[in-house]
Design an enzyme around this catalytic site. Structure first.
Site, mmCIF file in Angstrom:
data_model
loop_
_atom_site.group_PDB
_atom_site.id
_atom_site.type_symbol
_atom_site.label_atom_id
_atom_site.label_comp_id
_atom_site.label_asym_id
_atom_site.label_seq_id
_atom_site.Cartn_x
_atom_site.Cartn_y
_atom_site.Cartn_z
ATOM 1 N N ASP A 13 40.803 30.970 47.071
ATOM 2 C CA ASP A 13 39.148 31.196 47.316
ATOM 3 C C ASP A 13 40.337 33.136 47.771
ATOM 4 O O ASP A 13 38.512 33.168 48.351
ATOM 5 C CB ASP A 13 38.558 30.644 48.139
ATOM 6 C CG ASP A 13 38.447 29.174 47.064
ATOM 7 O OD1 ASP A 13 38.249 29.134 46.447
ATOM 8 O OD2 ASP A 13 38.837 27.958 47.775
ATOM 9 N N LYS A 16 39.628 36.096 43.383
ATOM 10 C CA LYS A 16 39.989 36.111 41.652
ATOM 11 C C LYS A 16 39.110 36.823 40.904
ATOM 12 O O LYS A 16 39.501 37.409 39.452
ATOM 13 C CB LYS A 16 40.697 35.127 41.322
ATOM 14 C CG LYS A 16 42.113 35.041 42.197
ATOM 15 C CD LYS A 16 43.093 33.917 42.241
ATOM 16 C CE LYS A 16 42.224 32.060 42.591
ATOM 17 N NZ LYS A 16 41.923 31.814 43.602
HETATM 18 P P1 GDP Z 1 38.035 32.790 43.982
HETATM 19 O O1 GDP Z 1 38.287 30.989 43.982
HETATM 20 O O2 GDP Z 1 39.792 33.168 43.597
HETATM 21 O O3 GDP Z 1 37.520 33.253 42.450
HETATM 22 O O4 GDP Z 1 36.991 32.874 44.727
HETATM 23 P P2 GDP Z 1 35.611 31.980 45.163
HETATM 24 O O5 GDP Z 1 34.925 32.264 44.256
HETATM 25 O O6 GDP Z 1 36.386 30.143 45.433
HETATM 26 O O7 GDP Z 1 35.865 32.828 46.894
HETATM 27 C C1 GDP Z 1 35.485 33.877 46.665
HETATM 28 C C2 GDP Z 1 33.789 34.242 47.367
HETATM 29 O O8 GDP Z 1 33.683 35.614 47.988
HETATM 30 C C3 GDP Z 1 32.892 33.800 46.220
HETATM 31 O O9 GDP Z 1 31.517 33.506 46.210
HETATM 32 C C4 GDP Z 1 32.797 35.394 45.959
HETATM 33 O O10 GDP Z 1 31.612 36.112 45.383
HETATM 34 C C5 GDP Z 1 32.266 36.675 47.675
HETATM 35 N N1 GDP Z 1 34.088 37.540 47.298
HETATM 36 C C6 GDP Z 1 34.410 38.532 46.143
HETATM 37 N N2 GDP Z 1 34.901 40.048 46.775
HETATM 38 C C7 GDP Z 1 33.302 39.657 48.130
HETATM 39 C C8 GDP Z 1 33.785 40.671 48.419
HETATM 40 O O11 GDP Z 1 34.647 42.028 48.945
HETATM 41 N N3 GDP Z 1 32.769 40.602 49.739
HETATM 42 C C9 GDP Z 1 31.880 39.726 50.254
HETATM 43 N N4 GDP Z 1 31.735 39.867 50.912
HETATM 44 N N5 GDP Z 1 32.466 38.614 49.101
HETATM 45 C C10 GDP Z 1 32.809 38.524 48.005
HETATM 46 P P1 IMO Z 2 40.975 28.630 43.437
HETATM 47 O O1 IMO Z 2 40.412 28.888 41.615
HETATM 48 C C1 IMO Z 2 41.661 26.570 47.310
HETATM 49 C C2 IMO Z 2 43.581 23.117 47.057
HETATM 50 C C3 IMO Z 2 43.038 21.833 47.578
HETATM 51 C C4 IMO Z 2 43.635 20.728 48.168
HETATM 52 C C5 IMO Z 2 45.253 21.403 47.620
HETATM 53 C C6 IMO Z 2 45.134 20.186 46.521
HETATM 54 O O2 IMO Z 2 39.331 27.896 43.478
HETATM 55 O O3 IMO Z 2 40.681 30.072 44.187
HETATM 56 P P2 IMO Z 2 44.180 19.427 44.212
HETATM 57 O O4 IMO Z 2 42.483 19.087 43.677
HETATM 58 O O5 IMO Z 2 44.731 21.322 43.003
HETATM 59 O O6 IMO Z 2 45.150 18.521 44.068
HETATM 60 O O7 IMO Z 2 44.083 20.058 46.148
HETATM 61 O O8 IMO Z 2 44.508 22.187 47.014
HETATM 62 N N1 IMO Z 2 42.856 23.768 46.219
HETATM 63 C C7 IMO Z 2 42.429 24.645 46.679
HETATM 64 N N2 IMO Z 2 42.383 25.395 47.049
HETATM 65 N N3 IMO Z 2 40.657 27.428 46.049
HETATM 66 C C8 IMO Z 2 41.260 26.632 44.843
HETATM 67 O O9 IMO Z 2 41.278 27.138 43.516
HETATM 68 C C9 IMO Z 2 41.938 25.094 45.115
HETATM 69 N N4 IMO Z 2 42.539 24.207 43.992
HETATM 70 C C10 IMO Z 2 43.079 23.172 45.047
HETATM 71 O O10 IMO Z 2 41.750 22.220 48.989
HETATM 72 O O11 IMO Z 2 44.287 21.901 49.437
HETATM 73 MG MG MG Z 3 37.817 29.375 44.725
#
Ligand code: GDP
Ligand code: IMO
Ligand code: MG
Length: 429
Positions: A13, A16
């Site tokens: 999260d 990416k």
């Molecule tokens: P990912 O799984 O790595 O793609 O990340 P997620 O989408 O799960 O979580 C990142 C969150 O942060 C999302 O809600 C994005 O819209 C938000 N986000 C990404 N870059 C920024 C930033 O620079 N500032 C803020 N405030 N939010 C961001």
């Molecule tokens: P993105 O791509 C954050 C975590 C789960 C749990 C562990 C194992 O959005 O960054 P699983 O369902 O994969 O067997 O769960 O990994 N987990 C993540 N945490 N971002 C993710 O994906 C995750 N995908 C799995 O919360 O701790």
């Molecule tokens: Mg994510």
């Protein structure tokens, strides 16, 4: 020719999806190589938010090829639902934009059922996303998985189903006390999915290697993060795939020598979802503030994310394991209001100072962070367009992160939108 990998440098999260969306401009093909719909990658275009779980984050750009590699585990129902959602929003019009590798493993209903059943045992809970990821990879390694190429051949699919299902039902019924699954129902439902997916199926390795020969740029989109890697993460509190750099080659059939850049994505602080050690976690009001300011709730499960300070020990581990050539620091704006910011530079473990990330989750669990404190900037940086626009304390903070990580910063993100991005250097040259 440049082939760049985006890898989460923390526990997932990190942002990416946003960074892939930014870099898609420079690449012809965008490739997922591991994980499945445990991922939730968020893209924000104008006022619209799109969350992708399986389809690569390049899909919002017309004309870009999005490839789901052999290393991914794919839930057909989720995949088709995601396509439908994108089509309804007018994003995905051309089916030839998408390629699904025939060798990837399919997440079947028993994988989800077993994942959920295992998680009911509080003493062994991992805090998974409940999407069947672990059980699907178990069957892949155990050589009893069902691949996409099996699903599209009705006779073969029937035979495999008949081989596998009795064992799964025995486990579900006799060990977990859950309801058994019905062969006929699964056969009909999943044969239907196969018919709809058939048009996307092909060979990821051939497509990508032909592109490399033609001199095209490729962008590889990692899911999860370094510290969730099955080998290098905080085992057993990890996911079941290779989230680190090695996963790119095994998950796509592209040799490591073709990779020209590896960008590690890190928040300007740190989060984690699910169970497992997290040395800089904040259990106080500051943790709550970060969760609120960063809207730290899971994009896949909606669970509140655990929040803490930036951990330089963990980032150094990500730099080393992945050979990171650059860092993308996201969510710097979330720290806007703070008068001071802490960074963990080392751990204290039973009176010892540790500067390297321990390989054992039990040791990490007992590590206490050693902090350095920095001035905050207490101003809104969301409209900065270059490093020069940032206030001095923000620049000093980034310089410190760079120094502690031992890796240059390539990109700084100061908001979820595309225009809230400072590109310091371009890995595509
Ligand atoms: P990912 O799984 O790595 O793609 O990340 P997620 O989408 O799960 O979580 C990142 C969150 O942060 C999302 O809600 C994005 O819209 C938000 N986000 C990404 N870059 C920024 C930033 O620079 N500032 C803020 N405030 N939010 C961001
Ligand atoms: P993105 O791509 C954050 C975590 C789960 C749990 C562990 C194992 O959005 O960054 P699983 O369902 O994969 O067997 O769960 O990994 N987990 C993540 N945490 N971002 C993710 O994906 C995750 N995908 C799995 O919360 O701790
Ligand atoms: Mg994510």
């Amino acid at each position: 020719m440049a082939n760049v990998v985006i890898i989460g440098a923390q526990w997932g999260d990190e942002g990416k999806g946003k960074v892939v969306d930014i870099y898609t401009e420079y690449a012809k093909q965008i490739v997922r190589y591991q994980g499945g719909n445990n991922a939730g990658h968020t893209l924000v275009v104008g006022d619209e938010k799109v969350v992708l779980h399986l389809i690569p984050s390049g899909i919002l750009h017309p004309g870009k090829r999005c490839v789901i590699g052999n290393g991914v585990v794919l839930d057909p129902k989720v995949f088709l639902g995601e396509i439908e959602g994108l089509k309804q929003r007018g994003y995905f019009k051309d089916d030839s934009q998408l390629l699904v590798d025939s060798n990837l493993h399919v997440i079947m209903p028993w994988h989800k059922a077993i994942d959920l059943a295992r998680e009911k045992d509080a003493s062994r809970k991992i805090g998974t996303t409940g999407r069947g990821i672990g059980p699907a990879y178990e069957d892949k390694i155990g050589r009893r998985g069902i691949r996409m190429s099996d699903l599209v051949k009705p006779q073969l699919f029937r035979r495999k189903l008949q081989e596998v299902l009795p064992e799964k039902n025995f486990l579900l019924e006799k060990f977990f006390g859950e309801a058994p699954l019905d062969e006929e129902q699964i056969f009909t439902e999943y044969s239907g999915y196969a018919k709809q997916i058939e048009k996307y199926i092909g060979c990821c390795s051939s497509s990508l290697n032909a592109a490399i020969l033609a001199g095209d740029n490729l962008l590889f989109e990692g899911a999860q993060g370094t510290l969730l890697d099955i080998d290098h993460g905080t085992y057993p509190y990890v996911t079941s795939s290779s989230t680190c750099i090695g996963g790119v080659s095994t998950g796509t059939g592209v040799a490591p020598c073709h990779i020209t850049g590896v960008i590690g994505i890190t928040k300007a602080y740190c989060t984690r979802v699910g169970e497992g050690p997290f040395p800089t976690e904040l259990h106080d009001e500051m943790g709550e503030n970060l969760r609120k300011a960063g809207q730290e709730f899971g994009a896949t499960t909606g669970r509140p994310r655990r929040c803490g300070w930036f951990d330089a020990v963990a980032i150094r581990e990500a730099v080393r394991l992945n050979g990171l050539t650059g860092l993308a620091v996201t969510k710097l704006d979330v720290l806007n209001e703070l008068d001071s910011i802490k960074v963990c530079t080392a751990y204290s473990y039973k009176g010892q100072l540790l500067e390297e990330f321990p390989r054992d989750a039990d040791i990490l669990h007992d590590c206490k962070p050693v902090y350095e404190e920095f001035d905050g900037w207490q101003s809104n940086i969301c409209s900065a367009t270059s490093m020069a626009d940032l206030p001095a304390p923000a620049k000093a903070y980034l310089a410190k992160l760079e120094e502690l990580a031992g890796c240059p910063i390539s990109l700084v993100s100061i908001g979820p939108r595309r225009d809230q991005t400072i590109q310091v250097s371009n890995p595509f040259g």
